[in-house]
Enzyme design. Structure first.
Site, short mmCIF file in Angstrom:
data_model
loop_
_atom_site.label_atom_id
_atom_site.label_comp_id
_atom_site.label_asym_id
_atom_site.label_seq_id
_atom_site.Cartn_x
_atom_site.Cartn_y
_atom_site.Cartn_z
N HIS A 136 -10.86 17.33 11.74
CA HIS A 136 -12.04 18.08 11.34
C HIS A 136 -13.08 17.14 10.73
CE1 HIS A 136 -14.23 21.48 9.31
NE2 HIS A 136 -14.45 20.52 8.41
N GLU A 137 -12.64 16.24 9.87
CA GLU A 137 -13.57 15.30 9.23
C GLU A 137 -14.12 14.30 10.24
OE1 GLU A 137 -14.60 16.01 6.41
OE2 GLU A 137 -13.07 17.50 5.95
N GLU A 189 -19.74 23.45 10.31
CA GLU A 189 -18.33 23.65 9.98
C GLU A 189 -17.58 24.28 11.14
OE1 GLU A 189 -16.65 22.54 7.47
OE2 GLU A 189 -18.43 21.65 6.57
N HIS A 224 -17.02 15.77 11.99
CA HIS A 224 -18.31 15.65 11.30
C HIS A 224 -18.98 14.32 11.62
CE1 HIS A 224 -18.33 19.32 9.08
NE2 HIS A 224 -17.23 19.07 8.41
#
Length: 678
Positions: A263-264, A332, A267
């Site tokens: 997930h990071e 997100e 980003h």
């Protein structure tokens, strides 16, 4: 649970009209209500409680077994109603078909489920590139317009102001990551670690993922904190930093940890760090302009236009804040989808998100005797906008889904309870309001997208929410909003009435007196609505968490009996709040007093006396969006007792306002004529 009447038939969860889940026998139609649930249906909770108490005083042994405890129940005659069965061990009630309507006047609805057919595609996400361009274009368009207005008011050429603003923004963007490095190192004990210091499975996953995406492995930072947390920052994917906590590694399974890190990385791949940095500069710059214009001195001819531009800058600042939050929530969703794609296991990321929310709720799954467990650092929540969760909204879902029986395992969250907890997030209009003011989407919505992604990949979703909303909750929301705004609106009524009737002419004493009296009356009405104290029926955390018609304004008066398992802020010696476990769930207890110093003194001198003890708490259950109970009284088993005087203090303030307003009305009119500014 098996039906006490049919014995071999399993009870099925079913929604009632008020959004409360009960257990119903599909064969005989009987209903099981856990402790306290009957009061969520009762039109007059006090009357129902008195009749139950009177009936139980004449109870007799029943041959039916409790579906909750498996032990024989007590049978009794409900005054003026049917025969009921009561479980003395769990506090639950069994009602045969039609008996719930005879007791409360309400009958459960038939099951409402959505039919899920073949999944043809993923739930659509908004176009990230289009939304980013539109948001940045709008933000910097507003900034340019206000800069031009400033240059005209201050008689300064436009280009120098634009150039100065651009240079300041560029400078802020360039040094931002290094400022964050310093802040994390000094305030949060951040340690930069080599990739080899991470778990072997995470090393291999990061190398493989970054190679596939054509970016270098991000610099990894580790924070010695027991709360699971992860966030990323930097300029571009080439110099991204990913920071994780020891609690994240400690609590998550390998595939869950990989999902969070993916997930990071998402980003970084989407350039979210640069995008959000550029976007967040606009509200910062607009607010700085507003403050500078307010403080600027000049002649009277310039003050009017300058004030108008200052007000415009402030209004645009508010608009820009919501635009940035809107863009943040979009990124997100994309990072979640990237994490599910990168791992091929969206359910693992969903499970990790819930565990992280559970950690942010302050609960430690490790044994209390483990002194080496890293402790939660409250300051870590200051970087909430960078984190994988918004701490405030996450706590609500975590506490509502907490399963005490599974708390000693690695996953203290019951997926079935989690689905029940999602109702408030997805149905109550207040949840939407809180989401609008958050950097992250509501947890329930993120879980739905991840579950949809898992189903699309042919996998079992982590949570299935297939319930249809049984009714609209907008009527309660509008009443709550009216109650919330009533005191402020009441202040405007006298000036508006005087302006309408007398053209703005009137005595200021009378104007202020009428405004004070109107405000006091509205404030008293608000307090009577928010602090209903006529009756506090016994309830349970599990029953309270099922309530959908609840908010910060609309409470559920109740009494809880349980054990204090910690402070509201773990390790903080001045924390006056608690966390209670009643065996069915855990809940925050908010202990408010008229003065902050009063609360701090209670936290320092008296709060410790309640730790680890069994207590009885009366107060008001609320949700905003965190589910919590505002304490009225708390009594420990050794008779140690404390009471909140906040309501009395607020009533005193209202009385003072009414007295002051009456005095102003009776005072002599001031000389001259008072005119309202038009």
């Amino acid at each position: 649970m098996d039906c006490p009447a049919c014995e071999s038939v399993t009870l099925q969860p079913q929604l009632a009209r008020r959004g409360v889940e009960v257990d119903v026998c599909p064969s005989c139609g009987g209903t099981w209500l856990d402790k306290g649930e009957i009061f969520l249906f009762a039109k007059d909770a006090k009357a129902v409680s008195e009749r139950l108490r009177a009936g139980l005083a004449q109870s007799r042994a029943s041959d039916r077994l409790s579906p909750r405890s498996g032990k024989p129940m007590q049978e009794f005659d409900y005054p003026g109603g049917p025969k009921l069965e009561f479980c003395t061990h769990s506090g639950g009630l069994w009602l045969d078909k039609g008996e719930l309507e005879g007791v409360t006047g309400l009958e459960p609805d038939r099951p409402r489920r959505q039919a899920f057919g073949r999944i043809k595609g993923l739930l659509p996400l908004p176009n990230l590139g289009l939304r980013a361009v539109a948001t940045l274009g709008t933000l910097y368009g507003m900034l340019t317009a206000i800069l031009i207005a400033v240059s005209l008011v201050a008689d300064i050429p436009t280009w120098p102001i634009l150039a100065a603003g651009g240079l300041a923004s560029l400078f802020h963007f360039l040094i931002g990551p290094w400022l964050m490095d310093i802040s994390l190192r000094w305030l949060y004990s951040l340690t930069w670690v080599e990739l080899d210091a991470l778990p072997p499975h995470l090393q291999a996953f990061l190398r493989k993922l970054c190679h596939e995406k054509g970016i270098p492995v991000p610099r990894m930072g580790l924070i010695a904190d027991g709360a699971p947390q992860a966030f990323t920052y930097g300029h571009t994917p080439r110099n991204a930093r990913i920071v994780i906590s020891e609690g994240l590694i400690e609590r998550l399974e390998p595939e869950e940890l990989e999902g969070v890190v993916a997930h990071e990385v998402g980003h970084a791949v989407h350039w979210d760090m640069a995008l959000m940095t550029v976007a967040q500069l606009v509200p910062l710059f607009l607010y700085s302009l507003y403050r500078a214009l307010i403080r600027m001195k000049g002649n009277s001819k310039e003050s009017g236009p300058r004030l108008a531009v200052a007000v415009g800058a402030y209004l645009l600042y508010i608009v820009s804040e919501y635009l940035v939050l809107w863009l943040s929530r979009t990124r997100e969703y994309y990072a979640d989808r990237f994490g599910g794609e990168a791992t091929g296991n969206p359910g693992a990321l969903a499970s990790a998100l819930v565990k992280i929310a559970y950690g942010l709720a302050g609960q430690e799954p490790r044994a209390a005797a483990d002194e080496k467990a890293p402790q939660r650092n409250p300051r870590l929540e200051a970087v909430g906008a960078l984190g994988i969760f918004d701490a405030g909204t996450a706590r609500g879902l975590a506490l509502a889904a907490y399963n005490p029986k599974a708390a000693r395992g690695r996953n203290p969250v019951d997926p079935e309870l989690l689905a029940g907890a999602m109702r408030w997030d997805l149905w109550n209009p207040w949840a939407t309001w809180f989401e609008l003011n958050s950097t992250h989407p509501l947890t329930a919505k993120r879980l739905l997208h991840l579950s949809d992604q898992a189903r699309h990949l042919g996998q079992e979703p982590y949570v299935v929410f297939d319930e249809r909303q049984p009714e609209s909750y907008w009527d309660e929301f509008l009443v709550d909003l009216l109650v919330y705004l009533a005191p402020a609106v009441a202040l405007l009524v006298p000036p508006a009435a005087m302006l309408w009737a007398g053209g703005g002419r009137g005595d200021p004493n009378h104007l202020l007196g009428l405004a004070a009296i109107a405000w006091a009356m509205a404030y008293v009405g608000q307090l009577l609505f928010m602090y209903r104290d006529r009756f506090f029926p016994e309830s349970s955390v599990a029953a309270l968490l099922k309530a959908v018609k609840v908010s910060a304004v609309r409470p559920v008066p109740c009494t809880l009996t349980g054990t204090i398992v910690g402070r509201g802020v773990p390790g903080y010696i001045l924390s006056e709040d608690f966390v209670v476990d009643d065996g069915t769930g855990i809940l925050f207890l908010d202990f408010r007093q008229p003065l902050a110093i009063w609360e701090a003194l209670f936290g320092f001198f008296r709060a410790e006396k309640f730790q680890g003890r069994r207590v009885t708490v009366t107060g008001w259950y609320r949700r905003a969006p965190v589910p919590f109970m505002e304490i009225r009284d708390i009594v420990a088993e050794d008779a140690t007792r404390s009471r909140s005087w906040l309501v009395f203090a607020k009533m005193g303030v209202a009385l003072a306002g009414a007295i002051g307003g009456t005095w102003l009305l009776l005072a002599e009119p001031l000389d001259g004529v008072f005119r309202l500014p038009l």
